[in-house]
Design an enzyme around this catalytic site. Structure first.
Site, PDB file in Angstrom:
ATOM      1  N   ARG A  59       7.726 -24.503  11.176  1.00  0.00           N
ATOM      2  CA  ARG A  59       7.790 -23.193  10.803  1.00  0.00           C
ATOM      3  C   ARG A  59       8.484 -23.073   9.345  1.00  0.00           C
ATOM      4  O   ARG A  59       8.307 -22.201   8.692  1.00  0.00           O
ATOM      5  CB  ARG A  59       8.789 -22.369  11.865  1.00  0.00           C
ATOM      6  N   GLN A  91      16.025  -9.763  12.866  1.00  0.00           N
ATOM      7  CA  GLN A  91      15.683 -10.688  13.668  1.00  0.00           C
ATOM      8  C   GLN A  91      14.862 -11.763  13.149  1.00  0.00           C
ATOM      9  O   GLN A  91      14.536 -12.955  13.921  1.00  0.00           O
ATOM     10  CB  GLN A  91      14.753 -10.181  14.981  1.00  0.00           C
ATOM     11  N   ASN A  92      14.280 -11.855  12.019  1.00  0.00           N
ATOM     12  CA  ASN A  92      13.768 -12.843  11.344  1.00  0.00           C
ATOM     13  C   ASN A  92      14.421 -13.922  10.568  1.00  0.00           C
ATOM     14  O   ASN A  92      15.504 -13.619  10.120  1.00  0.00           O
ATOM     15  CB  ASN A  92      12.784 -12.079  10.108  1.00  0.00           C
ATOM     16  N   HIS A 109      19.359 -13.493  14.572  1.00  0.00           N
ATOM     17  CA  HIS A 109      18.599 -14.789  15.063  1.00  0.00           C
ATOM     18  C   HIS A 109      18.789 -15.940  14.328  1.00  0.00           C
ATOM     19  O   HIS A 109      18.133 -16.968  14.462  1.00  0.00           O
ATOM     20  CB  HIS A 109      17.231 -14.472  15.384  1.00  0.00           C
ATOM     21  N   GLY A 176       8.634  -2.981  12.905  1.00  0.00           N
ATOM     22  CA  GLY A 176       7.841  -4.252  12.951  1.00  0.00           C
ATOM     23  C   GLY A 176       8.378  -5.329  14.056  1.00  0.00           C
ATOM     24  O   GLY A 176       8.276  -6.634  13.941  1.00  0.00           O
ATOM     25  N   LEU A 203       2.981  -1.223  13.714  1.00  0.00           N
ATOM     26  CA  LEU A 203       1.623  -1.341  13.607  1.00  0.00           C
ATOM     27  C   LEU A 203       1.085  -0.442  14.905  1.00  0.00           C
ATOM     28  O   LEU A 203      -0.001   0.275  14.585  1.00  0.00           O
ATOM     29  CB  LEU A 203       1.126  -2.671  13.832  1.00  0.00           C
TER      30      LEU A 203
HETATM   31  P1  OAD Z   1       6.839  -9.793  17.999  1.00  0.00           P
HETATM   32  O1  OAD Z   1       5.776 -10.815  17.525  1.00  0.00           O
HETATM   33  O2  OAD Z   1       7.398  -9.596  19.472  1.00  0.00           O
HETATM   34  O3  OAD Z   1       6.350  -8.245  17.686  1.00  0.00           O
HETATM   35  C1  OAD Z   1       5.845  -8.014  16.194  1.00  0.00           C
HETATM   36  C2  OAD Z   1       5.637  -6.290  16.272  1.00  0.00           C
HETATM   37  O4  OAD Z   1       5.163  -6.220  14.884  1.00  0.00           O
HETATM   38  C3  OAD Z   1       4.365  -6.112  17.083  1.00  0.00           C
HETATM   39  O5  OAD Z   1       4.852  -4.932  17.821  1.00  0.00           O
HETATM   40  C4  OAD Z   1       3.037  -5.974  16.201  1.00  0.00           C
HETATM   41  O6  OAD Z   1       2.452  -4.859  16.822  1.00  0.00           O
HETATM   42  C5  OAD Z   1       4.066  -5.630  15.073  1.00  0.00           C
HETATM   43  N1  OAD Z   1       3.252  -5.835  13.726  1.00  0.00           N
HETATM   44  C6  OAD Z   1       2.418  -6.616  13.775  1.00  0.00           C
HETATM   45  N2  OAD Z   1       1.971  -6.945  12.192  1.00  0.00           N
HETATM   46  C7  OAD Z   1       2.513  -5.897  11.789  1.00  0.00           C
HETATM   47  C8  OAD Z   1       2.344  -5.099  10.369  1.00  0.00           C
HETATM   48  N3  OAD Z   1       1.345  -5.649   9.577  1.00  0.00           N
HETATM   49  N4  OAD Z   1       3.247  -4.128  10.127  1.00  0.00           N
HETATM   50  C9  OAD Z   1       3.764  -3.518  10.974  1.00  0.00           C
HETATM   51  N5  OAD Z   1       3.969  -4.014  12.123  1.00  0.00           N
HETATM   52  C10 OAD Z   1       3.179  -5.155  12.691  1.00  0.00           C
HETATM   53  O7  OAD Z   1       8.063 -10.045  17.040  1.00  0.00           O
HETATM   54  P2  OAD Z   1       9.763  -9.652  17.249  1.00  0.00           P
HETATM   55  O8  OAD Z   1       9.689  -8.244  18.037  1.00  0.00           O
HETATM   56  O9  OAD Z   1      10.347  -9.674  15.895  1.00  0.00           O
HETATM   57  O10 OAD Z   1      13.308 -14.416  18.831  1.00  0.00           O
HETATM   58  O11 OAD Z   1      10.319 -10.600  18.249  1.00  0.00           O
HETATM   59  C11 OAD Z   1      11.558 -10.532  18.435  1.00  0.00           C
HETATM   60  C12 OAD Z   1      12.003 -11.876  18.646  1.00  0.00           C
HETATM   61  O12 OAD Z   1      11.213 -12.564  19.573  1.00  0.00           O
HETATM   62  C13 OAD Z   1      11.931 -13.178  17.671  1.00  0.00           C
HETATM   63  O13 OAD Z   1      13.030 -12.692  16.741  1.00  0.00           O
HETATM   64  C14 OAD Z   1      12.021 -14.179  18.253  1.00  0.00           C
HETATM   65  C15 OAD Z   1      11.084 -14.393  19.356  1.00  0.00           C
HETATM   66  O14 OAD Z   1      11.182 -14.832  20.372  1.00  0.00           O
HETATM   67  C16 OAD Z   1      13.709 -15.817  18.948  1.00  0.00           C
HETATM   68  O15 OAD Z   1      13.173 -16.772  18.659  1.00  0.00           O
HETATM   69  C17 OAD Z   1      15.181 -15.800  19.512  1.00  0.00           C
END
Ligand code: OAD
Length: 232
Positions: A59, A91-92, A109, A176, A203
């Protein structure tokens, strides 16, 4: 000009998707290829540190050379030009917000470009691979070097500062993120609880979409700059 005085922005993997970084839960996302319990928990690191370090080494490499996009840049502009306070909580673990110029930023995170010694807690900027042979500069022990990222079962960073900001905000924007991982997924309820306006920019409707007063769906690089323009 925006009537809001204190804005909290929460961001997730969808914000960096158009920079080329995989999200977690979209089709073909990171959690479709790896099991959380194998690579993202303290127990996994204790059981098989090489596997966990390899996952984050990959990563870290994929984050190298990646550039911020129009959505990160619009958020940096919001912070700079908005007359009130703006706190961005991400969270990124990538460095794209700071690359775009955001300064008031919490990496709840953690950060992939830092390492953390599991023995003594020392943190340091780190851009290379991590291995179990690596010795901590601070306590001189080997075997404890891990990425400075928060794993499942660990407490996210700066929660008190985030709670303070949420408890005083009048606008909460979630961008996002699928709204599946707590505590971040619960921030919208905290903001609603004090009467803040709540907006989801994603999205597609997230898990918690119905909790927001307003929702705009589309690609982050399109809807975030447009939303920021409107706010400013
Ligand atoms: P997710 O992968 O769970 O969600 C990403 C979101 O972004 C989804 O709802 C997609 O629909 C949306 N998305 C994708 N492409 C997009 C775009 N071009 N424009 C706008 N939206 C878009 O990711 P997170 O919610 O960030 O934690 O995940 C939360 C946490 O879960 C992360 O920080 C990580 C993960 O496990 C840990 O590792 C502790």
């Amino acid at each position: 000009m925006s009537a809001y005085k204190r804005i909290v922005v929460l961001t997730g993997a969808g914000l960096s998707a158009e920079s080329g970084l995989s999200t977690f839960r979209d089709k073909g996302g990171i959690w479709a290829k790896h099991r959380i319990e194998d690579v993202a928990t303290p127990e996994a690191f204790a059981r098989d540190p090489d596997k966990v370090l390899e996952f984050y080494n990959t990563r870290r490499k994929s984050a190298a050379g990646v550039k911020s996009n129009a959505a990160h840049e619009a958020l940096a502009r919001l912070e700079k030009e908005h007359p009130g306070e703006v706190l961005t909580v991400t969270q990124n673990i990538d460095p794209l917000h700071e690359m775009a110029g955001t300064r008031r930023l919490i990496h709840m995170h953690g950060e992939i470009l830092k390492k953390l010694c599991a023995h003594c807690g020392a943190k340091e900027a780190w851009e290379n691979d991590l291995s179990t042979e690596l010795v901590c500069h601070s306590c001189k022990k080997a075997g404890g070097m891990r990425p400075d990222v928060v794993w499942f079962g660990e407490m996210p960073y700066q929660m008190e500062e985030i709670a303070r900001a949420l408890g005083a905000c009048d606008l909460f924007i979630s961008i996002g993120t699928s709204g599946t991982v707590y505590p971040a997924a619960g921030f919208v309820m905290d903001a609603r609880g004090i009467g803040a306006h709540t907006v989801e920019l994603n999205l597609e409707p997230s898990e918690g979409a119905t909790l927001f007063a307003q929702a705009i769906h589309g690609k982050a690089t399109e809807i975030v700059p447009a939303f920021v323009d409107e706010l400013l």
